[in-house]
Design a protein around this motif. Structure first.
Motif, PDB file in Angstrom:
ATOM      1  N   ASN A  24       0.885  -1.157   0.000  1.00  0.00           N
ATOM      2  CA  ASN A  24       0.000   0.000   0.000  1.00  0.00           C
ATOM      3  C   ASN A  24       0.925   1.208   0.000  1.00  0.00           C
ATOM      4  OD1 ASN A  24      -1.548   2.229   1.729  1.00  0.00           O
ATOM      5  ND2 ASN A  24      -3.041   0.975   0.646  1.00  0.00           N
ATOM      6  N   PRO A  25       0.994   1.964  -1.097  1.00  0.00           N
ATOM      7  CA  PRO A  25       2.074   2.932  -1.268  1.00  0.00           C
ATOM      8  C   PRO A  25       1.830   4.253  -0.546  1.00  0.00           C
ATOM      9  CG  PRO A  25       0.675   2.914  -3.198  1.00  0.00           C
ATOM     10  CD  PRO A  25       0.139   1.850  -2.279  1.00  0.00           C
ATOM     11  N   GLY A  26       2.928   4.945  -0.294  1.00  0.00           N
ATOM     12  CA  GLY A  26       2.899   6.296   0.252  1.00  0.00           C
ATOM     13  C   GLY A  26       4.032   7.085  -0.371  1.00  0.00           C
ATOM     14  N   THR A  27       4.185   8.308   0.069  1.00  0.00           N
ATOM     15  CA  THR A  27       5.153   9.203  -0.573  1.00  0.00           C
ATOM     16  C   THR A  27       6.575   8.672  -0.482  1.00  0.00           C
ATOM     17  OG1 THR A  27       3.730  11.081  -0.056  1.00  0.00           O
ATOM     18  CG2 THR A  27       6.022  11.564  -0.623  1.00  0.00           C
ATOM     19  N   THR A  28       6.988   8.180   0.681  1.00  0.00           N
ATOM     20  CA  THR A  28       8.366   7.716   0.827  1.00  0.00           C
ATOM     21  C   THR A  28       8.638   6.441   0.034  1.00  0.00           C
ATOM     22  OG1 THR A  28       7.709   6.628   2.897  1.00  0.00           O
ATOM     23  CG2 THR A  28       8.738   8.788   3.077  1.00  0.00           C
ATOM     24  N   GLU A  29       7.588   5.778  -0.438  1.00  0.00           N
ATOM     25  CA  GLU A  29       7.755   4.568  -1.244  1.00  0.00           C
ATOM     26  C   GLU A  29       7.775   4.858  -2.743  1.00  0.00           C
ATOM     27  OE1 GLU A  29       7.163   4.023   2.494  1.00  0.00           O
ATOM     28  OE2 GLU A  29       5.391   4.695   1.398  1.00  0.00           O
ATOM     29  N   LEU A  30       7.604   6.127  -3.130  1.00  0.00           N
ATOM     30  CA  LEU A  30       7.496   6.447  -4.544  1.00  0.00           C
ATOM     31  C   LEU A  30       8.722   6.055  -5.372  1.00  0.00           C
ATOM     32  CD1 LEU A  30       5.609   9.873  -4.461  1.00  0.00           C
ATOM     33  CD2 LEU A  30       4.713   7.604  -5.018  1.00  0.00           C
ATOM     34  N   VAL A  33       7.993   2.398  -6.113  1.00  0.00           N
ATOM     35  CA  VAL A  33       6.782   2.215  -6.915  1.00  0.00           C
ATOM     36  C   VAL A  33       7.008   2.695  -8.350  1.00  0.00           C
ATOM     37  CG1 VAL A  33       4.378   2.924  -7.176  1.00  0.00           C
ATOM     38  CG2 VAL A  33       5.261   2.329  -4.917  1.00  0.00           C
ATOM     39  N   ASN A  34       7.687   3.830  -8.511  1.00  0.00           N
ATOM     40  CA  ASN A  34       7.888   4.386  -9.848  1.00  0.00           C
ATOM     41  C   ASN A  34       8.913   3.599 -10.660  1.00  0.00           C
ATOM     42  OD1 ASN A  34       6.017   6.468  -9.618  1.00  0.00           O
ATOM     43  ND2 ASN A  34       7.486   7.837  -8.640  1.00  0.00           N
ATOM     44  N   ASP A  42       5.241  -7.766 -10.488  1.00  0.00           N
ATOM     45  CA  ASP A  42       3.884  -7.226 -10.437  1.00  0.00           C
ATOM     46  C   ASP A  42       3.617  -6.625  -9.063  1.00  0.00           C
ATOM     47  OD1 ASP A  42       3.259  -8.092 -13.045  1.00  0.00           O
ATOM     48  OD2 ASP A  42       2.743 -10.089 -12.288  1.00  0.00           O
ATOM     49  N   TYR A  43       2.995  -5.456  -9.059  1.00  0.00           N
ATOM     50  CA  TYR A  43       2.596  -4.827  -7.799  1.00  0.00           C
ATOM     51  C   TYR A  43       1.174  -5.255  -7.456  1.00  0.00           C
ATOM     52  CZ  TYR A  43       2.117  -1.297  -4.142  1.00  0.00           C
ATOM     53  OH  TYR A  43       1.950  -0.664  -2.929  1.00  0.00           O
ATOM     54  N   VAL A  44       0.955  -5.708  -6.210  1.00  0.00           N
ATOM     55  CA  VAL A  44      -0.360  -6.149  -5.753  1.00  0.00           C
ATOM     56  C   VAL A  44      -0.828  -5.172  -4.680  1.00  0.00           C
ATOM     57  CG1 VAL A  44      -1.710  -7.998  -4.721  1.00  0.00           C
ATOM     58  CG2 VAL A  44       0.204  -8.554  -6.243  1.00  0.00           C
ATOM     59  N   LEU A  45      -1.857  -4.407  -5.006  1.00  0.00           N
ATOM     60  CA  LEU A  45      -2.347  -3.361  -4.112  1.00  0.00           C
ATOM     61  C   LEU A  45      -3.298  -3.924  -3.068  1.00  0.00           C
ATOM     62  CD1 LEU A  45      -2.773  -0.329  -3.359  1.00  0.00           C
ATOM     63  CD2 LEU A  45      -4.650  -0.319  -5.032  1.00  0.00           C
ATOM     64  N   GLY A  46      -3.026  -3.631  -1.817  1.00  0.00           N
ATOM     65  CA  GLY A  46      -3.958  -3.882  -0.728  1.00  0.00           C
ATOM     66  C   GLY A  46      -4.479  -2.558  -0.209  1.00  0.00           C
ATOM     67  N   VAL A  79       6.611  -7.489   0.895  1.00  0.00           N
ATOM     68  CA  VAL A  79       5.581  -6.476   1.056  1.00  0.00           C
ATOM     69  C   VAL A  79       6.230  -5.152   1.428  1.00  0.00           C
ATOM     70  CG1 VAL A  79       5.169  -7.165   3.470  1.00  0.00           C
ATOM     71  CG2 VAL A  79       3.406  -5.902   2.230  1.00  0.00           C
ATOM     72  N   ASN A  80       5.736  -4.076   0.823  1.00  0.00           N
ATOM     73  CA  ASN A  80       6.281  -2.735   1.027  1.00  0.00           C
ATOM     74  C   ASN A  80       5.211  -1.848   1.666  1.00  0.00           C
ATOM     75  OD1 ASN A  80       7.059   0.138  -0.887  1.00  0.00           O
ATOM     76  ND2 ASN A  80       8.400  -0.723   0.664  1.00  0.00           N
ATOM     77  N   LEU A  81       5.511  -1.279   2.842  1.00  0.00           N
ATOM     78  CA  LEU A  81       4.552  -0.493   3.606  1.00  0.00           C
ATOM     79  C   LEU A  81       5.010   0.966   3.688  1.00  0.00           C
ATOM     80  CD1 LEU A  81       3.971  -3.080   6.483  1.00  0.00           C
ATOM     81  CD2 LEU A  81       2.791  -2.896   4.288  1.00  0.00           C
ATOM     82  N   HIS A  82       4.177   1.803   4.296  1.00  0.00           N
ATOM     83  CA  HIS A  82       4.398   3.247   4.293  1.00  0.00           C
ATOM     84  C   HIS A  82       4.760   3.753   5.685  1.00  0.00           C
ATOM     85  CE1 HIS A  82       4.156   7.432   3.444  1.00  0.00           C
ATOM     86  NE2 HIS A  82       2.963   7.634   3.961  1.00  0.00           N
ATOM     87  N   VAL A  83       5.996   4.085   5.875  1.00  0.00           N
ATOM     88  CA  VAL A  83       6.563   4.665   7.101  1.00  0.00           C
ATOM     89  C   VAL A  83       5.937   4.099   8.387  1.00  0.00           C
ATOM     90  CG1 VAL A  83       7.523   6.735   6.049  1.00  0.00           C
ATOM     91  CG2 VAL A  83       5.156   6.760   6.791  1.00  0.00           C
TER      92      VAL A  83
END
Length: 557
Positions: A24-30, A33-34, A42-46, A79-83
């Motif tokens: 679930n992406p956030g600014t610090t993960e950009l 993600v980009n 493949d990115y799997v959005l939760g 899995v990649n999370l936001h701060v």
């Protein structure tokens, strides 16, 4: 050529065999993600961080099954999370993944290392937050350290006893350039063959026993299907009675086998009754070896010889003495013990032991539920309907009270069952989605059934959005009794009395939830089964349908 830290991170994952990144992406993960569109990942959005963690964990556990047959499969969930707040949201299912032994790499973005001291909004010590629930937790503070730390993290997650790890990925580290390349992962070792003297002592104890009892834990299944076969063979050559650990979340011996009796109950007195008379207990691969409530007296007979086998040294002799202690790979150790025991228990002795197994199995018995004349189904009828409507399905269970009937009524083979081992709700539905994704990715044709209680479903119903978004072929059966039944049962266990003595504050869903409308709002198809004779046909229809389907099955309390 120079590449950014984000490019290096994704290149390494791709090189290691990772094909999905949950998050679930956030600014610090950009930065990460980009960079994804330039990769094969493949990115799997939760829609919630804990959903993303649960999906990754269920995916990893199922990939581990596939790796058992195909060594080229990397049994890792990422899995990649936001701060800090995003990681905090994901800690519930990170806790669940720890108990499940799911090989999981959890990452979270963070502010640039030269800015963290100002304590910007959403700041926090992410490595410290994740540490209690992981095998290793750290933050990468320099892009030059990234290749080694990432390789180390993946290896730690995959090395038995498997489990989650965490890496913090600050934004500047992900944006900085480096000439470094991903480091090769190398071979992942198993836990070894164990001390041969202790292996021989374990075999001698089983041969010389009057009433041997095995208690099998989930480290056996995590060791692979060969380990399950070794456990079964040892039971057969010894004539021992077999139980599962208290919370059994995988198949460590086929549950239709004549020597399998049951998992241990969560009541110390009931465990003591089951083990009364046992003079040798073989305790293998357990991690949930105690009970929900403190118990008086002894759970296991104090005069019995206790043989402990585990790939986790911490679990050996943790709550009971270990008269024989073997640390290593459960499959290899059980295979060696079986080889030693084979032929040393004669037919007459083995038959005497088997007669005792049948006696105990008959005393454990089945359901005391009576089929209703009308109204909703019993838990047993729901379990029978699932059994009759499915064939060779992978069942992912988080129906706390209804799951008891399911395990009693269905015979599970190796790699046919996963469950929430931690006891914290909200793991099962996301894990079922991740498991179904892994099945599709492997090209298998197994149906995946997510069996959840209504209370479990309501933790993360938005999980179905991810299932619909990625067209996941999954059937979810909701055991709907309109309340947290386990809390009412535990009220009586803890405080005594009758149900009429209590108001059961906060334990009923009143007004009720329209599960069909809820599921459809997230993109799934949904059906409601209000009577016993509707359930089996409704489940069959859902299983046959493409994509995610939900069956709201009304059951009596």
């Amino acid at each position: 050529m120079p590449r950014t830290g984000a490019d290096l991170f994704l290149d390494a994952l791709d090189q290691y065999g990772v094909s999905k990144l949950f998050g679930n992406p956030g600014t610090t993960e950009l930065p990460v993600v980009n960079a994804l569109p330039d990769t094969e990942i493949d990115y799997v959005l939760g829609l919630h961080e804990d959903v993303a963690v649960g999906m990754a964990a269920g995916y990893a556990s199922t990939r581990r099954q596939h790796a058992d047959a195909d060594p080229d499969v990397l049994p890792l969930g990422v899995v990649n999370l936001h701060v800090a707040p995003g990681l905090a949201h994901g800690l519930g299912n990170l806790y669940g993944a720890e108990f499940a032994g799911a090989p999981l790499l959890v990452t979270a973005g963070n502010y640039s290392t030269d800015f963290q001291h100002e304590e910007p909004i959403l700041h926090g010590d992410v490595a410290e937050m994740a540490e209690p629930f992981t095998k290793w937790s750290a933050e990468v503070t320099d892009v030059e350290a990234l290749p080694t730390m990432l390789r180390r993290a993946v290896r730690v997650a995959l090395t038995p006893p498997t489990g989650p790890v965490f890496l913090g990925l600050p934004a500047n580290v992900m944006r900085d350039e480096t000439d470094d390349a991903p480091e090769r992962l190398g071979a992942i070792p198993d836990a070894g063959a164990g001390d041969p003297e202790q292996v021989a002592a374990a075999a001698d104890a089983i041969v010389d026993a009057d009433e041997p009892v095995f208690v099998l834990g989930d480290a056996i299944a995590r060791s692979g299907s060969d380990a399950v076969e070794s456990a079964t063979r040892l039971a057969e050559v010894s004539g021992a009675r077999v139980h599962g650990e208290y919370i059994t979340s995988e198949v460590n011996m086929p549950t239709g086998h004549e020597q399998w009796v049951s998992s241990f109950p969560g009541d110390g007195d009931a465990v003591a009754e089951l083990t009364d008379g046992a003079d040798v207990l073989l305790l293998v691969g357990r991690s949930t070896d105690t009970t929900s409530f403190k118990y008086a007296g002894e759970r296991l007979p104090s005069d019995a010889t206790l043989v402990h086998v585990s790939d986790d040294a911490w679990e050996v002799g943790k709550n009971e003495p270990a008269d024989v202690a073997v640390v290593g790979d459960p499959g290899r150790i059980l295979g060696a013990i079986a080889d030693d025991v084979a032929g040393r228990v004669d037919d007459a002795e083995r038959e005497r032991r088997l007669a005792r197994v049948r006696e105990v199995a008959d005393s454990v018995g089945g359901s005391d539920e009576s089929p209703p004349a009308d109204g909703p189904a019993t838990k047993t009828q729901l379990a029978e309907a699932i059994r009759n409507a499915t064939d060779d399905a992978l069942v992912v269970n988080e129906a706390v009270t209804s799951g008891i009937a399911l395990r009693r009524e269905m015979d599970f083979e190796a790699e046919g069952y996963l469950s929430n081992k931690s006891g914290g709700l909200g793991y099962g539905l996301p894990a079922a989605v991740g498991a179904a994704m892994a099945e599709t990715e492997a090209g298998g044709d197994r149906d995946v059934i997510g069996f959840v209680g209504d209370g479990s479903y309501l933790y993360y119903p938005q999980t179905l959005y991810s299932a619909a978004r990625y067209d996941v072929d999954l059937t979810v059966v909701v055991a709907n009794n309109g309340n947290y039944r386990i809390l009412k049962d535990n009220t009586l266990r803890m405080l005594g009395g009758e149900e009429s003595d209590y108001e059961f504050t906060g334990m009923d869903f009143d007004p009720g939830v329209d599960f069909v409308a809820n599921a459809e709002s997230h993109g799934a198809t949904a059906h409601r089964a209000e009577s016993p004779d509707e359930i089996e046909a409704t489940i069959r229809e859902a299983v046959d349908a493409a994509g995610p389907s939900v069956v709201d099955a009304l059951i009596r309390d």
